[in-house]
Design an enzyme around this catalytic site. Structure first.
Site, PDB file in Angstrom:
ATOM      1  N   ASP A  15       0.869  -1.161   0.000  1.00 16.61           N
ATOM      2  CA  ASP A  15       0.000   0.000   0.000  1.00 16.61           C
ATOM      3  C   ASP A  15       0.914   1.222   0.000  1.00 16.61           C
ATOM      4  O   ASP A  15       2.095   1.123   0.353  1.00 16.61           O
ATOM      5  CB  ASP A  15      -0.900  -0.008   1.237  1.00 16.61           C
ATOM      6  CG  ASP A  15      -1.797   1.208   1.304  1.00 16.61           C
ATOM      7  OD1 ASP A  15      -2.384   1.575   0.275  1.00 16.61           O
ATOM      8  OD2 ASP A  15      -1.897   1.806   2.395  1.00 16.61           O
ATOM      9  N   ASP A  17      -0.066   5.035   0.922  1.00 13.96           N
ATOM     10  CA  ASP A  17      -0.283   6.026   1.970  1.00 13.96           C
ATOM     11  C   ASP A  17      -0.215   5.378   3.351  1.00 13.96           C
ATOM     12  O   ASP A  17      -1.028   4.514   3.685  1.00 13.96           O
ATOM     13  CB  ASP A  17      -1.646   6.695   1.789  1.00 13.96           C
ATOM     14  CG  ASP A  17      -1.783   7.339   0.407  1.00 13.96           C
ATOM     15  OD1 ASP A  17      -0.846   8.034   0.001  1.00 13.96           O
ATOM     16  OD2 ASP A  17      -2.820   7.119  -0.245  1.00 13.96           O
ATOM     17  N   GLY A  60      -7.935   3.669   3.610  1.00 14.52           N
ATOM     18  CA  GLY A  60      -7.687   2.543   2.712  1.00 14.52           C
ATOM     19  C   GLY A  60      -8.763   2.271   1.690  1.00 14.52           C
ATOM     20  O   GLY A  60      -8.556   1.479   0.778  1.00 14.52           O
ATOM     21  N   ARG A  63     -12.187   6.597  -2.533  1.00 22.58           N
ATOM     22  CA  ARG A  63     -12.645   7.869  -1.969  1.00 22.58           C
ATOM     23  C   ARG A  63     -14.158   7.937  -1.753  1.00 22.58           C
ATOM     24  O   ARG A  63     -14.631   8.292  -0.663  1.00 22.58           O
ATOM     25  CB  ARG A  63     -12.196   9.008  -2.882  1.00 22.58           C
ATOM     26  CG  ARG A  63     -12.366  10.385  -2.261  1.00 22.58           C
ATOM     27  CD  ARG A  63     -12.106  11.482  -3.283  1.00 22.58           C
ATOM     28  NE  ARG A  63     -11.060  11.124  -4.217  1.00 22.58           N
ATOM     29  CZ  ARG A  63     -11.062  11.459  -5.502  1.00 22.58           C
ATOM     30  NH1 ARG A  63     -12.069  12.143  -6.005  1.00 22.58           N
ATOM     31  NH2 ARG A  63     -10.065  11.114  -6.299  1.00 22.58           N
ATOM     32  N   ASN A 131      -4.115   9.317  -6.611  1.00 23.35           N
ATOM     33  CA  ASN A 131      -2.939  10.178  -6.649  1.00 23.35           C
ATOM     34  C   ASN A 131      -1.634   9.411  -6.473  1.00 23.35           C
ATOM     35  O   ASN A 131      -0.589  10.014  -6.237  1.00 23.35           O
ATOM     36  CB  ASN A 131      -3.045  11.238  -5.541  1.00 23.35           C
ATOM     37  CG  ASN A 131      -4.272  12.116  -5.694  1.00 23.35           C
ATOM     38  OD1 ASN A 131      -4.414  12.813  -6.683  1.00 23.35           O
ATOM     39  ND2 ASN A 131      -5.163  12.054  -4.735  1.00 23.35           N
ATOM     40  N   ASP A 187      -1.318  -0.594   6.129  1.00 26.57           N
ATOM     41  CA  ASP A 187      -1.533   0.078   7.414  1.00 26.57           C
ATOM     42  C   ASP A 187      -3.009   0.254   7.739  1.00 26.57           C
ATOM     43  O   ASP A 187      -3.351   0.576   8.881  1.00 26.57           O
ATOM     44  CB  ASP A 187      -0.863   1.458   7.418  1.00 26.57           C
ATOM     45  CG  ASP A 187      -1.587   2.447   6.512  1.00 26.57           C
ATOM     46  OD1 ASP A 187      -1.902   3.552   6.975  1.00 26.57           O
ATOM     47  OD2 ASP A 187      -1.838   2.109   5.344  1.00 26.57           O
TER      48      ASP A 187
END
Length: 231
Positions: A15, A17, A60, A63, A131, A187
């Site tokens: 992952d 972010d 996670g 959006r 992004n 995370d």
């Protein structure tokens, strides 16, 4: 240090972010700005959006799914057009913060990338974010990964987002590996759940705030505080 025999793994799926870069913090701030502005105008009696809300309902996930999940937690019903508008406002806020402050990868994550690169282990980023490529480009890490499966790819390929395992499974296939031969590093509770649902050979939780109990309950085989522990 947590012992992992990386040489026997055919793919490692990161992952982005909160695992490779601290952009989860940027996402959190963007969600806070957007949702608290919305709550203040829509229903001032509602308590503000918090870090706990972020980890429970948003972190996670794609959006718009994050928007829907949080609104449902507050029993707020909006049209699909309004959901999309809120999601788009969050993305604007994210890009504004990213442009103003920039981003640097976690040193421990770069250490693991160096280690896996030296071993020749194929790596991919699997992120719900649209992004991901701009962030990886800005940090100079894009070339480290053989594939990027992000929100843009997921939409193009009609892949459901985390906690469904489809994006991770797609990433493993791009690297020529089965789920059983692959490692997932996540995370977010939803991301760990996706790794477990996909029956990946090893699911590693990275505790950047979700908490060891939550990541373990979601299906992490092991939880670390930093990826340097895995070198």
């Amino acid at each position: 240090m947590t012992a992992v025999n990386w040489a026997e793994r055919r793919a490692v799926l990161f992952d982005l972010d909160g695992v490779v870069t601290p952009t989860a913090t940027v996402h959190l701030r963007a969600w806070e700005v957007m949702f608290n502005e919305f709550l203040a105008s829509h229903d001032p009696t509602q308590p503000p959006f918090t870090t706990a809300d972020y980890h429970a309902y948003v972190d996670g996930k794609p959006r718009y799914d994050g928007v829907r999940s949080f609104l449902a937690s507050r029993d707020i019903a909006l049209s699909e057009e309004e959901v999309i508008e809120l999601g788009d406002r969050k993305n604007v806020a994210f890009n504004q913060v990213l442009e103003a402050e920039g981003v640097e990868p976690y040193p421990g994550s770069v250490l693991l990338l160096d280690h896996l690169g030296a071993l020749g282990v194929p790596m991919a980023v699997v992120s719900s974010s649209a992004n991901a490529v701009p962030v990886l480009t800005r940090t100079g890490l894009l070339g480290r990964f053989a594939a990027v499966v992000d929100g843009v790819v997921a939409k193009a390929e009609s892949l459901p987002g985390k906690p469904h395992p489809d994006t991770f499974l797609y990433g493993a296939r791009l690297l020529g590996a089965s789920a059983a031969e692959s490692v997932v590093l996540e995370d977010a509770v939803s991301g760990v759940a996706a790794g477990r649902a996909g029956e990946f050979g090893l699911v590693i939780g990275v505790d950047r705030g979700a908490g060891v109990p939550a990541l373990t309950e979601a299906g992490a085989d092991v939880v670390v505080a930093d990826l340097a522990e895995l070198v």
